[in-house]
Design a protein around this motif. Structure first.
Motif, PDB file in Angstrom:
ATOM      1  N   VAL A 125      15.976  23.021  17.691  1.00  0.00           N
ATOM      2  CA  VAL A 125      15.480  22.900  19.069  1.00  0.00           C
ATOM      3  C   VAL A 125      16.456  23.608  20.011  1.00  0.00           C
ATOM      4  O   VAL A 125      16.049  24.287  20.960  1.00  0.00           O
ATOM      5  N   TRP A 126      17.744  23.501  19.713  1.00  0.00           N
ATOM      6  CA  TRP A 126      18.753  24.185  20.534  1.00  0.00           C
ATOM      7  C   TRP A 126      18.596  25.697  20.435  1.00  0.00           C
ATOM      8  O   TRP A 126      18.787  26.409  21.424  1.00  0.00           O
ATOM      9  N   GLY A 127      18.246  26.204  19.238  1.00  0.00           N
ATOM     10  CA  GLY A 127      18.034  27.640  19.088  1.00  0.00           C
ATOM     11  C   GLY A 127      18.772  28.286  17.940  1.00  0.00           C
ATOM     12  O   GLY A 127      18.676  29.500  17.741  1.00  0.00           O
ATOM     13  N   ALA A 128      19.511  27.499  17.124  1.00  0.00           N
ATOM     14  CA  ALA A 128      20.296  28.062  16.024  1.00  0.00           C
ATOM     15  C   ALA A 128      19.446  28.136  14.769  1.00  0.00           C
ATOM     16  O   ALA A 128      19.609  27.350  13.830  1.00  0.00           O
ATOM     17  N   ASP A 129      18.525  29.102  14.731  1.00  0.00           N
ATOM     18  CA  ASP A 129      17.626  29.258  13.586  1.00  0.00           C
ATOM     19  C   ASP A 129      17.804  30.613  12.917  1.00  0.00           C
ATOM     20  O   ASP A 129      16.898  31.115  12.266  1.00  0.00           O
ATOM     21  N   THR A 130      18.972  31.203  13.045  1.00  0.00           N
ATOM     22  CA  THR A 130      19.397  32.519  12.540  1.00  0.00           C
ATOM     23  C   THR A 130      18.883  33.675  13.380  1.00  0.00           C
ATOM     24  O   THR A 130      19.177  34.825  13.078  1.00  0.00           O
ATOM     25  N   THR A 131      18.124  33.390  14.444  1.00  0.00           N
ATOM     26  CA  THR A 131      17.672  34.474  15.326  1.00  0.00           C
ATOM     27  C   THR A 131      18.562  34.589  16.560  1.00  0.00           C
ATOM     28  O   THR A 131      18.346  35.469  17.396  1.00  0.00           O
ATOM     29  N   GLN A 132      19.564  33.723  16.690  1.00  0.00           N
ATOM     30  CA  GLN A 132      20.398  33.721  17.891  1.00  0.00           C
ATOM     31  C   GLN A 132      21.223  35.019  17.978  1.00  0.00           C
ATOM     32  O   GLN A 132      21.657  35.550  16.955  1.00  0.00           O
ATOM     33  N   PRO A 133      21.421  35.549  19.172  1.00  0.00           N
ATOM     34  CA  PRO A 133      22.146  36.821  19.341  1.00  0.00           C
ATOM     35  C   PRO A 133      23.626  36.673  19.050  1.00  0.00           C
ATOM     36  O   PRO A 133      24.165  35.564  18.994  1.00  0.00           O
ATOM     37  N   SER A 134      24.280  37.819  18.881  1.00  0.00           N
ATOM     38  CA  SER A 134      25.701  37.812  18.514  1.00  0.00           C
ATOM     39  C   SER A 134      26.585  37.249  19.614  1.00  0.00           C
ATOM     40  O   SER A 134      27.702  36.793  19.352  1.00  0.00           O
ATOM     41  N   ASN A 135      26.114  37.287  20.868  1.00  0.00           N
ATOM     42  CA  ASN A 135      26.936  36.782  21.970  1.00  0.00           C
ATOM     43  C   ASN A 135      26.636  35.323  22.306  1.00  0.00           C
ATOM     44  O   ASN A 135      26.953  34.853  23.400  1.00  0.00           O
ATOM     45  N   THR A 136      26.044  34.611  21.366  1.00  0.00           N
ATOM     46  CA  THR A 136      25.701  33.207  21.588  1.00  0.00           C
ATOM     47  C   THR A 136      26.949  32.387  21.899  1.00  0.00           C
ATOM     48  O   THR A 136      27.998  32.534  21.253  1.00  0.00           O
ATOM     49  N   VAL A 137      26.831  31.536  22.884  1.00  0.00           N
ATOM     50  CA  VAL A 137      27.881  30.575  23.216  1.00  0.00           C
ATOM     51  C   VAL A 137      27.544  29.277  22.494  1.00  0.00           C
ATOM     52  O   VAL A 137      26.584  28.592  22.847  1.00  0.00           O
ATOM     53  N   TYR A 138      28.301  28.968  21.449  1.00  0.00           N
ATOM     54  CA  TYR A 138      28.012  27.789  20.642  1.00  0.00           C
ATOM     55  C   TYR A 138      28.553  26.529  21.303  1.00  0.00           C
ATOM     56  O   TYR A 138      29.469  26.588  22.145  1.00  0.00           O
ATOM     57  N   PRO A 139      28.010  25.385  20.935  1.00  0.00           N
ATOM     58  CA  PRO A 139      28.500  24.131  21.495  1.00  0.00           C
ATOM     59  C   PRO A 139      30.008  23.982  21.334  1.00  0.00           C
ATOM     60  O   PRO A 139      30.546  24.196  20.251  1.00  0.00           O
ATOM     61  N   CYS A 140      30.656  23.654  22.450  1.00  0.00           N
ATOM     62  CA  CYS A 140      32.100  23.385  22.492  1.00  0.00           C
ATOM     63  C   CYS A 140      32.947  24.633  22.313  1.00  0.00           C
ATOM     64  O   CYS A 140      34.151  24.538  21.992  1.00  0.00           O
ATOM     65  N   ASP A 141      32.383  25.838  22.485  1.00  0.00           N
ATOM     66  CA  ASP A 141      33.214  27.041  22.542  1.00  0.00           C
ATOM     67  C   ASP A 141      34.276  26.859  23.617  1.00  0.00           C
ATOM     68  O   ASP A 141      33.986  26.368  24.732  1.00  0.00           O
ATOM     69  N   ASN A 142      35.519  27.258  23.299  1.00  0.00           N
ATOM     70  CA  ASN A 142      36.646  27.137  24.227  1.00  0.00           C
ATOM     71  C   ASN A 142      36.851  25.699  24.691  1.00  0.00           C
ATOM     72  O   ASN A 142      37.349  25.440  25.794  1.00  0.00           O
ATOM     73  N   GLY A 143      36.439  24.754  23.847  1.00  0.00           N
ATOM     74  CA  GLY A 143      36.656  23.347  24.168  1.00  0.00           C
ATOM     75  C   GLY A 143      35.698  22.776  25.187  1.00  0.00           C
ATOM     76  O   GLY A 143      35.839  21.604  25.581  1.00  0.00           O
ATOM     77  N   ASP A 144      34.704  23.546  25.611  1.00  0.00           N
ATOM     78  CA  ASP A 144      33.777  23.085  26.651  1.00  0.00           C
ATOM     79  C   ASP A 144      32.494  22.584  25.986  1.00  0.00           C
ATOM     80  O   ASP A 144      31.670  23.369  25.507  1.00  0.00           O
ATOM     81  N   CYS A 145      32.291  21.284  25.995  1.00  0.00           N
ATOM     82  CA  CYS A 145      31.110  20.674  25.378  1.00  0.00           C
ATOM     83  C   CYS A 145      30.087  20.216  26.418  1.00  0.00           C
ATOM     84  O   CYS A 145      29.124  19.521  26.068  1.00  0.00           O
ATOM     85  N   SER A 146      30.278  20.602  27.678  1.00  0.00           N
ATOM     86  CA  SER A 146      29.453  20.041  28.744  1.00  0.00           C
ATOM     87  C   SER A 146      27.987  20.452  28.616  1.00  0.00           C
ATOM     88  O   SER A 146      27.082  19.618  28.803  1.00  0.00           O
ATOM     89  N   ASN A 147      27.718  21.709  28.301  1.00  0.00           N
ATOM     90  CA  ASN A 147      26.315  22.124  28.186  1.00  0.00           C
ATOM     91  C   ASN A 147      25.660  21.498  26.964  1.00  0.00           C
ATOM     92  O   ASN A 147      24.487  21.123  26.995  1.00  0.00           O
ATOM     93  N   TRP A 148      26.410  21.398  25.887  1.00  0.00           N
ATOM     94  CA  TRP A 148      25.904  20.729  24.679  1.00  0.00           C
ATOM     95  C   TRP A 148      25.562  19.265  24.978  1.00  0.00           C
ATOM     96  O   TRP A 148      24.526  18.760  24.554  1.00  0.00           O
ATOM     97  N   LYS A 149      26.407  18.607  25.739  1.00  0.00           N
ATOM     98  CA  LYS A 149      26.151  17.219  26.120  1.00  0.00           C
ATOM     99  C   LYS A 149      24.890  17.125  26.976  1.00  0.00           C
ATOM    100  O   LYS A 149      24.053  16.234  26.784  1.00  0.00           O
TER     101      LYS A 149
END
Length: 601
Positions: A136-160
């Protein structure tokens, strides 16, 4: 190893110039059919356990996008226990595709998942639905190379924020789901920040804490590794116990033997001082394992594993085709579908015994109320020969023996897609026990076929016995009742591990002709289906020619490509011609014959 994983999709064969090259290039895709060898498995009627629960009757993305297909008539006979989905590959890209927000891409994915869950968790099924949060988030192998994954750089706010939105929408729907947080976090196709990495645990802990804050009773599933891995699971259990974020259900994918893997997982839980948790496997069977025999073997081992639920994997028609992960072809049941049906028909009490011998496994159940014993037999090695099932301690079901006889019915479940007419009855007669044991010999004529055995009280009948023999494509002795003949422009290849007897007879020249002469009442022709295969024409006894297209997007080296109607007993000739034509998607017009099965009464 989700079917969307490009590491595994890359195994598909590339086009080649000649059939022989294509066959050899794919030699490692399937287990080699073992030489015909007899084996024995034991079922103990005196060792009666729990009621069968159709463990393994589950499907990853097996439904249509809105959950309406397939029809109940094709779904209910399988007694499905588990479904898994989250809108993968639906246009829009989910939360990620909406710029990390709840836009139309997110909405269409969550709505699809909830529609599916609403159907299968309802009164007709009462199944469990694993909501694939990462899809549902979008990680189905079609995500682009510049994807910002949950908690990148310690920031989990968008994931939350995503978890809060997701849980809120699920609760508003009133549909019960289990949250499967991230699919295969050990593979770069879905999670590119390292298996069991610090960032992974930041992502995991954030999700678990938010879900439990908002929906305390909702089950959480994980870690959903791409395969059973002792070390990874050991580390995960230790860390999540420390963080107080253990899942409610421990889950993994695939594995060599679900019974052995489950025993190891339970030992790990004990070693960490964790109370035993439910175990699930919500993806199993690689593409090359999806045949009747291997599917039956895996289901048999699941019945002995203590795993609470498992789901068949999908490889070729993801993610809203409604085909039950290719158990349906053209809306019709395949051999695998009938294996699941036979498995679902186990009722009463599961029976113990040796259960396995080499590559052969059996699951059986005794139903005193129905006065029957049912067993499903499969193998994981392409083994032929005779598999004798010894049903011992008949005194524990004294009603089975009448006038010194027990009635046995054996059905062969051919690996055919679709399987027209269903399983084939090969034995239907009374048998005589020997010192409290009934020996039921199952003649395994095709290494990819499964078998079902039903015992009922002896009734004095001696019903029809249909014998099926398998004739390799290299059997060309004209003195034999069943044999092939090849004209010009045909070649033979040996050592092809995923074909019967490791041989194939092939031609890539239009007009090349072969024939199969046989004596019987039915014939099934097996041939290679692959990316470089062409169209062959078949004519039975000089009748009208029919086209058979052997192209397939993924290799099936020994599948049934054509089945005759019921024939008059006697001699017949099947003429096989390379038409010189091909499907527009095919890279060649190769024809490769594997074998034929001949049935006689």
């Amino acid at each position: 190893m989700n079917p969307l994983n490009t590491r595994w999709r890359a195994r598909a064969l590339t086009a080649v110039a000649a059939a022989a090259t294509a066959l050899l290039a794919a030699a490692t895709l399937s287990p080699s059919p073992a030489a015909a060898a007899d084996t024995t498995v034991t079922v103990d009627l005196g060792s009666q356990g729990a009621a069968p629960t159709a463990v393994g009757s589950g499907f990853l993305y097996g439904l249509s996008q809105d959950g309406s297909a397939p029809a109940d008539s094709l779904l209910q006979p399988l007694k499905p226990q588990l479904f898994r989905g989250g809108g993968a590959r639906i246009a829009g890209g989910g939360w990620l595709g909406d710029g990390y927000s709840a836009g139309s891409g997110y909405r269409i994915r969550i709505n699809s998942a909830l529609s599916q869950a609403r159907r299968v968790t309802g009164s007709a099924y009462h199944a469990t639905y694993h909501l694939l949060v990462s899809d549902v988030w979008g990680a189905d192998t079609t995500q682009p190379s510049n994807t910002v994954y949950p908690c990148d750089n310690g920031d989990c706010s968008n994931w939350k924020a995503f978890i809060d939105q997701l849980v809120g929408d699920v609760q508003a729907s009133g549909v019960p789901v289990s949250y499967d947080i991230w699919n295969e976090p050990d593979g770069t196709g879905f999670w590119q920040r390292g298996v069991n990495s610090e960032q992974y645990y930041q992502m995991w802990d954030t999700a678990v804490r938010e879900i439990r804050r908002l929906a305390p009773s909702a089950p959480i599933v994980g870690p959903s590794y791409s395969g059973y891995n002792h070390g990874w699971l050991d580390g995960f259990l230790g860390r999540t116990k420390t963080d107080n974020t253990l899942p409610n259900v421990v889950n993994w994918h695939f594995g060599n033997d679900p019974a052995a893997d489950a025993a190891d997982a339970r030992a790990l839980l004990s070693a960490h001082g964790i109370a035993q948790l439910p175990l699930t496997i919500n993806e199993y069977l690689f593409s090359q394992q999806q045949n009747s025999a291997y599917t039956a073997w895996f289901l048999d081992r699941l019945s002995a594993s203590g795993v609470s639920a498992a789901a068949h994997a999908i490889w070729t028609d993801c993610c809203g085709a409604g085909t039950l992960d290719s158990l349906l072809v053209g809306g019709q049941p395949t051999g695998q579908w009938y294996v699941y049906q036979a498995y679902a028909q186990l009722s009463g009490k599961l029976l113990g015994g040796s259960g396995t011998n080499g590559g052969t496994a059996v699951a059986a159940a005794l139903d005193s109320g129905a006065h029957q014993v049912k067993a499903l037999i499969g193998n994981n090695s392409g083994q032929g020969g005779t598999a004798t099932v010894n049903f011992q301690n008949l005194a524990a079901a004294s009603w089975l023996t009448v006038n010194g006889k027990v009635h046995a019915k054996i059905q062969r479940i051919p690996d055919q897609n679709p399987l027209s007419g269903g399983p084939v009855t090969v034995l239907d007669t009374d048998l005589t026990p020997d010192n409290g044991t009934l020996h039921v010999p199952v003649s395994v004529t095709g290494g990819a076929d499964a078998y079902a055995v039903t015992l009922t009280p002896g009734n004095g009948s001696t019903g029809p016995v249909n014998q099926t023999v398998t004739v390799d494509g290299t059997a060309t002795n004209p003195a034999d009742a069943n044999h092939f003949q090849y004209g010009a422009n045909w070649g033979v290849t040996n050592g092809v591990s995923d074909m019967y007897q490791q041989t194939a007879n092939w031609s890539y020249v239009g007009g090349a002709q072969a024939s199969f002469r046989f004596t019987g009442t039915k014939v099934v022709l097996y041939a290679v289906r692959d990316v470089d295969q062409g169209i062959m024409t078949l004519s039975l006894d000089g009748g009208a020619a029919v086209d058979v297209d052997d192209y397939a997007s993924a290799r099936n080296a020994s599948g049934a490509v054509w089945t005759s109607a019921q024939l008059a007993a006697g001699s017949h000739t099947l003429t096989i011609t390379n038409s010189g034509r091909k499907n527009g998607a095919s890279s060649g017009n190769n024809i490769a014959i594997d074998r034929a099965d001949v049935t006689s009464s």
